[in-house]
Design an enzyme around this catalytic site. Structure first.
Site, PDB file in Angstrom:
ATOM      1  N   CYS A 176      40.005  24.893 -34.557  1.00 22.65           N
ATOM      2  CA  CYS A 176      40.939  24.487 -33.499  1.00 22.65           C
ATOM      3  C   CYS A 176      40.376  24.748 -32.109  1.00 22.65           C
ATOM      4  O   CYS A 176      40.754  24.079 -31.141  1.00 22.65           O
ATOM      5  CB  CYS A 176      42.251  25.225 -33.673  1.00 22.65           C
ATOM      6  SG  CYS A 176      43.106  24.758 -35.184  1.00 22.65           S
ATOM      7  N   ASN A 196      37.393  18.044 -35.232  1.00 23.68           N
ATOM      8  CA  ASN A 196      37.658  19.076 -36.238  1.00 23.68           C
ATOM      9  C   ASN A 196      38.623  18.531 -37.281  1.00 23.68           C
ATOM     10  O   ASN A 196      38.220  17.763 -38.139  1.00 23.68           O
ATOM     11  CB  ASN A 196      38.218  20.333 -35.562  1.00 23.68           C
ATOM     12  CG  ASN A 196      38.674  21.385 -36.558  1.00 23.68           C
ATOM     13  OD1 ASN A 196      38.012  21.600 -37.576  1.00 23.68           O
ATOM     14  ND2 ASN A 196      39.805  22.018 -36.319  1.00 23.68           N
ATOM     15  N   GLU A 197      39.903  18.876 -37.159  1.00 27.79           N
ATOM     16  CA  GLU A 197      40.903  18.417 -38.148  1.00 27.79           C
ATOM     17  C   GLU A 197      41.647  17.224 -37.581  1.00 27.79           C
ATOM     18  O   GLU A 197      42.852  17.276 -37.372  1.00 27.79           O
ATOM     19  CB  GLU A 197      41.897  19.537 -38.422  1.00 27.79           C
ATOM     20  CG  GLU A 197      41.431  20.526 -39.439  1.00 27.79           C
ATOM     21  CD  GLU A 197      42.454  21.616 -39.699  1.00 27.79           C
ATOM     22  OE1 GLU A 197      43.436  21.759 -38.941  1.00 27.79           O
ATOM     23  OE2 GLU A 197      42.253  22.355 -40.668  1.00 27.79           O
ATOM     24  N   GLU A 203      34.305  30.775 -36.173  1.00 28.93           N
ATOM     25  CA  GLU A 203      35.184  30.388 -35.059  1.00 28.93           C
ATOM     26  C   GLU A 203      35.614  31.658 -34.340  1.00 28.93           C
ATOM     27  O   GLU A 203      35.775  32.708 -34.966  1.00 28.93           O
ATOM     28  CB  GLU A 203      36.420  29.648 -35.595  1.00 28.93           C
ATOM     29  CG  GLU A 203      37.393  29.276 -34.490  1.00 28.93           C
ATOM     30  CD  GLU A 203      38.531  28.355 -34.940  1.00 28.93           C
ATOM     31  OE1 GLU A 203      38.856  28.360 -36.146  1.00 28.93           O
ATOM     32  OE2 GLU A 203      39.077  27.651 -34.078  1.00 28.93           O
TER      33      GLU A 203
HETATM   34  O1  AHR Z   1      40.344  28.608 -39.916  1.00 25.10           O
HETATM   35  C1  AHR Z   1      41.474  28.643 -39.091  1.00 25.10           C
HETATM   36  C2  AHR Z   1      41.912  27.254 -38.651  1.00 25.10           C
HETATM   37  O2  AHR Z   1      42.327  26.502 -39.742  1.00 25.10           O
HETATM   38  C3  AHR Z   1      40.857  26.403 -38.024  1.00 25.10           C
HETATM   39  O3  AHR Z   1      40.708  26.661 -36.686  1.00 25.10           O
HETATM   40  C4  AHR Z   1      41.370  25.019 -38.218  1.00 25.10           C
HETATM   41  O4  AHR Z   1      40.359  24.064 -38.337  1.00 25.10           O
HETATM   42  C5  AHR Z   1      42.235  25.132 -39.446  1.00 25.10           C
HETATM   43  O5  AHR Z   1      43.495  24.641 -39.215  1.00 25.10           O
END
Ligand code: AHR
Length: 676
Positions: free
Chosen positions: A246, A377-378, A47
Site C-alpha cells: 500500500c 500494487n493491488e 514494506e
Molecule cells: O502486507 C500488508 C498489505 O496487504 C500490503 O501493503 C498490501 O499490498 C496488502 O493489502
C-alpha cells in the site's frame, strides 16, 4: 550429526519393510523428472509497515531527525541542566534546503551545565558496550555563539542519565555545515538517549540530527541493522520485492512512494508520512513517517548483498482504491511512466546516461542488473487496465528484456477477482503481463484446502507471482499451525512452479509494541530479533528448492484421508477432504540428492511408506530437517526465540522403500543422497 533425542521417536526408518498399517503411501518417481523449478520461487516482500524501515531495518537511531513530523518535537525533550536557560523553537526561515523545510532553533541564554535537546529514539536507543556510534548533525550559529567558541556536545546517556560516551563538534559557522563525530558507548543499554548540548550562549540551528551504529550490515554508512538484515540473508531469498504494498499507492496521490525522493544525501530526501499511521486494525501510529533513508540505492545494494533479484513496484497513477481512490488522468501519466523508465536506467544504465551517472556518483558504477518491475500494487478494475498498458508499452519499447509484474487486486476469489479475470481476459491479447501478482491473507484451513490451487493453472497465461500471502490463525497469531498451513500450500507452489514463478510471505517485519498488522515473518525490538515459525518455513523452502520437480503420488492407507481431515484441529465444521499428508519432491543435481518435503498439519503423527522409484541405491544415511513443536499453538517469542525452529536429524535408509513417521504438526524435509 546422529539422531537427536528429541525427534528419535518420530524418525523411525525401517528400510525394505512393507508396512501394512501406515497412514499413507508416498511414491516418488525419480525416473520421470518433470519441469524445472523456477529459480525465483521463494523470495521476500519488504514494506515499511510495523516500523519495518524507520525504527527497524534502517539503522538510524534518532527518530524525527529532521524535525519534519507533524508534531515537530516528537521523540525529543528539552534539556536544561544546573542554571541553564533558553528556548527551543521550530523555524522555517532559510532552511537547510527546500525539501527539508523545518529545523530546530536553540536560543541559549545561559548554557551553565548544558542546554539543549534529548532524542529518545524509537522508544529508547539500544547501544552496546564498546561499540562506536557515528553522530552527525547539520548546524549553524550566530556570532554570539561562534564568538564565544561555542560547541555542541553529543552525549549518549542511559535512562538514568549516566553518560555512556560523547563527542564534540566545534567551529560552527553562520552557514549550514555538516558536523560529525564518533561516540564509543561505555556500557550496554536499551533505553539510552542522545543528548545534544550547546556550550555557549547564543543562537544555534540544528537539522538532520543522526546517530548510526558503526556496525551495520556489511558496515555500510547510512546502512541497515546488521541483525535484521542477517535474518534476511539467512533466508536465501531469490528476490526482494520493494517498497510495497500500500505504501506504493499511498493513501492519496501526494502520499504515494516516489523513488526519486529516496536517493542521494539523506538531508535532501523529503520526509513522507506513512500511510500505516492509520492502521486497518490494531494500533495506530500518528507519528509514523518515512524518512526514505532506506531508499532505492540502499535497496538495490541490499539485494546485491544478499543475492536477491530486485523487484521494484511502482505507482501506476492510482492511489489506494480502498481509500482516496485518486487517479492521475491518462493525459497526465507521462511523468509516472518516465519515473519507471528512469528507475530502470538508474539500476542498469551505462554511467554515461543521466541516471546511470547518478548511480555511479552514489558509489556503484556497475549496473544492478534489474530484470523485473511491477506496475501498481493491488490495483483492479477498468481504471487499472487503462493505465497499465501505457506503462507496459513504454517499458517494453525501451527495455524489452524487463519482465513486468501486473497486480491482480487484493483477493484471489469472489466477485472482485472474477471481475478482474474478465477484464484481464478481454485485455491480455493486446498487452500480456509476464507475471501476475496474487495476494491472499486467509485462515489456515484455506491454505490446506487450496494447496492444489495451481494444479490446473493455464500454463499458456502469464506466470503467477504469489506476491503476498499469510495464514491468519485465530487471533492473528504467528502459530506453528499457520506456518504449517503455509507450508502445505507451498508444496503446491513448488509442484506447479512451471506456472508459479515467484512467491513471498507478507508482511515481513513487525516491531513488538508498535505494529499495525499481524501475523508477520520476523519480530524485533530495538535490541532483539526472532523469526516466527513462518520465517522458518520460508527459509526451509528457499534452502531446499529442488532444480527439477519429480512426480509424487500420495495415497491414503489405513483409512486416513477424508477421516484425516477431521483430525486436523484447524478445520471448520465443513472441511473439504484433505490428503493424508502434503508432499512435493524434486532433485538437487548439484548435491546429487533427492529432496522430499512433507507436511503433516494434523494433530497425530503419521507413518508413511515412502517409495523412491527409479533410484537403485541411496547413501545409507538420510538427512531430515524437521520443524515441529509440542502444540500447533506454539509460537516463538523474545524469551524463547527458537521454541519452533528447524532441527537436523539423520536416519538410516538401506533401500528405495522405507517407512517414516512424520511427527504431528510438522514440516519435514528429507534429503537422500543418490549412489548410482
Ligand atoms: O502486507 C500488508 C498489505 O496487504 C500490503 O501493503 C498490501 O499490498 C496488502 O493489502
Amino acid at each position: 550429526m546422529k539422531t537427536i533425542a528429541l525427534l528419535a521417536t518420530t524418525l523411525v526408518a525401517t528400510a525394505g519393510l512393507y508396512a501394512a498399517d501406515v497412514a499413507a503411501r508416498i511414491t516418488v518417481d525419480a525416473s520421470a523428472p518433470g519441469h524445472a523449478v523456477s529459480p525465483l520461487l521463494h523470495g521476500i516482500f519488504f514494506e515499511d509497515i510495523n516500523y519495518g524501515a524507520d525504527g527497524g531495518l534502517y539503522a538510524e537511531l534518532v527518530q524525527n531527525r529532521s524535525f519534519e513530523h507533524a508534531e515537530h518535537f516528537y521523540a525529543y525533550g528539552k534539556v536544561a541542566r544546573g542554571e541553564a536557560a533558553g528556548e527551543l523553537g521550530i523555524e522555517t526561515v532559510e532552511p537547510l534546503n527546500a525539501k527539508n523545510p523545518h529545523y530546530l532553533r536553540m536560543t541559549v541564554r545561559n548554557p551553565d551545565k548544558g542546554f539543549g535537546i534529548a532524542n529518545y529514539g524509537y522508544g529508547g536507543i539500544a547501544v552496546k558496550a564498546g561499540e562506536n556510534y557515528f553522530f552527525s548533525v547539520r548546524a549553524r550559529a550566530d556570532a554570539a555563539f561562534t564568538g564565544a567558541n561555542g560547541a555542541l556536545r553529543a552525549i549518549l546517556e542511559d535512562e538514568t542519565g549516566r553518560p555512556l560516551g560523547e563527542c564534540t563538534c566545534d567551529r560552527l559557522e553562520a552557514d549550514w555545515k555538516k558536523f560529525e563525530g564518533t561516540i564509543k558507548s561505555g556500557a550496554t543499554a536499551t533505553q539510552a538517549r542522545l543528548v545534544v548540548l550547546a556550550t555557549a550562549a547564543g543562537r544555534v540551528d540544528l537539522d538532520v540530527v543522526s546517530l548510526f551504529p558503526e556496525h551495520t550490515f556489511k558496515n555500510r554508512r547510512n546502512g541497515l541493522r546488521a541483525d535484521l538484515a542477517q535474518m534476511l540473508a539467512e533466508m536465501h531469498p531469490a528476490f526482494l520485492r520493494f517498497p510495497g504494498g500500500c505504501i506504493v499507492e499511498g493513501m492519496d496521490l501526494p502520499n504515494r512512494y516516489q523513488w526519486k525522493d529516496t536517493i542521494g544525501d539523506i538531508a535532501e530526501r523529503p520526509q513522507n508520512w506513512n500511510r500505516w499511521q492509520d492502521a486497518i486494525r490494531n494500533q495506530t501510529a500518528p507519528q509514523y513517517y518515512q524518512t526514505d533513508g532506506l531508499g532505492f540505492f540502499e535497496y538495490f545494494q541490499l539485494c546485491e548483498d544478499i543475492g536477491a533479484e530486485p523487484l521494484p513496484i511502482l505507482n501506476c497513477g492510482m492511489a489506494c482504491q480502498f481509500q482516496s481512490k485518486q487517479l492521475v488522468p491518462l493525459a497526465q501519466l507521462d511523468p509516472f511512466v518516465q519515473d519507471a523508465l528512469d528507475l530502470i536506467e538508474f539500476a542498469n544504465g551505462e554511467v554515461s546516461t543521466n541516471w546511470g551517472a547518478r548511480r555511479a556518483a552514489l558509489g556503484h558504477p556497475a549496473p544492478f542488473n534489474l530484470k523485473l518491475i511491477g506496475v501498481g500494487n493491488e490495483q483492479w478494475g477498468e481504471q487499472y487496465f487503462e493505465r497499465y498498458p501505457i506503462f507496459y508499452k513504454a517499458i517494453k519499447a525501451k527495455y524489452p528484456d524487463i519482465r513486468i509484474v501486473t497486480g491482480a487486486g487484493p483477493g484471489v476469489d469472489g466477485p472482485e477477482f472474477d471481475r478482474w479475470k474478465l477484464a484481464w481476459d478481454k485485455f491480455k491479447s493486446g498487452t500480456p503481463a509476464d507475471l501476475v501478482d496474487e495476494h491472499y491473507y486467509r485462515p489456515p484451513q484455506w491454505f490446506l484446502e487450496n494447496a492444489g490451487r495451481y494444479d490446473a493453472q493455464d500454463r499458456a497465461g502469464p506466470k503467477i507471482f504469489a506476491g503476498e500471502f499469510a495464514a491468519h490463525d485465530r487471533g492473528r497469531r504467528n502459530s506453528l499451525r499457520a506456518a504449517l498451513a503455509e507450508a502445505a500450500f507451498m508444496t503446491g507452489l513448488v509442484r506447479n512452479s512451471d506456472a508459479v514463478a515467484m512467491s513471498s510471505y507478507a508482511p515481513l517485519f513487525a516491531k513488538a509494541g508498535a505494529y499495525q498488522w499481524a501475523p508477520d515473518l520476523i519480530w524485533f525490538d530495538n535490541a532483539r530479533v526472532y523469526g516466527s515459525p513462518s520465517y522458518y518455513v520460508q527459509m526451509l523452502f528457499a534452502r531446499n528448492r529442488p532444480d527439477v520437480v519429480l512426480p509424487v503420488a500420495i495415497e491414503s492407507a489405513g483409512g486416513v484421508g477424508a477421516a484425516g481431515a477431521a483430525a486436523a484441529d484447524i478445520l471448520s465444521t465443513a472441511p473439504k477432504p484433505l490428503p493424508p499428508l502434503f508432499a512435493v519432491a524434486g532433485r538437487d543435481p548439484r548435491a546429487g540428492e533427492l529432496i522430499l518435503t512433507v507436511v503433516n498439519p494434523f494433530t497425530e503423527a503419521r507413518e508413511a511408506e515412502v517409495a523412491m522409484r527409479g533410484v537403485v541405491r541411496f547413501a545409507p544415511e538420510a538427512r531430515a530437517t524437521v520443524l515441529t513443536s509440542a502444540s500447533a499453538d506454539d509460537e516463538n517469542t523474545f524469551e524463547a526465540p527458537r521454541k519452533v525452529a528447524p532441527r537436523e536429524e539423520t536416519f538410516a535408509v538401506s533401500g528405495p522403500v522405507f517407512t517414516h513417521t512424520f511427527a504431528a504438526n510438522s514440516l519435514t524435509i528429507i534429503r537422500l543422497k543418490i549412489r548410482e
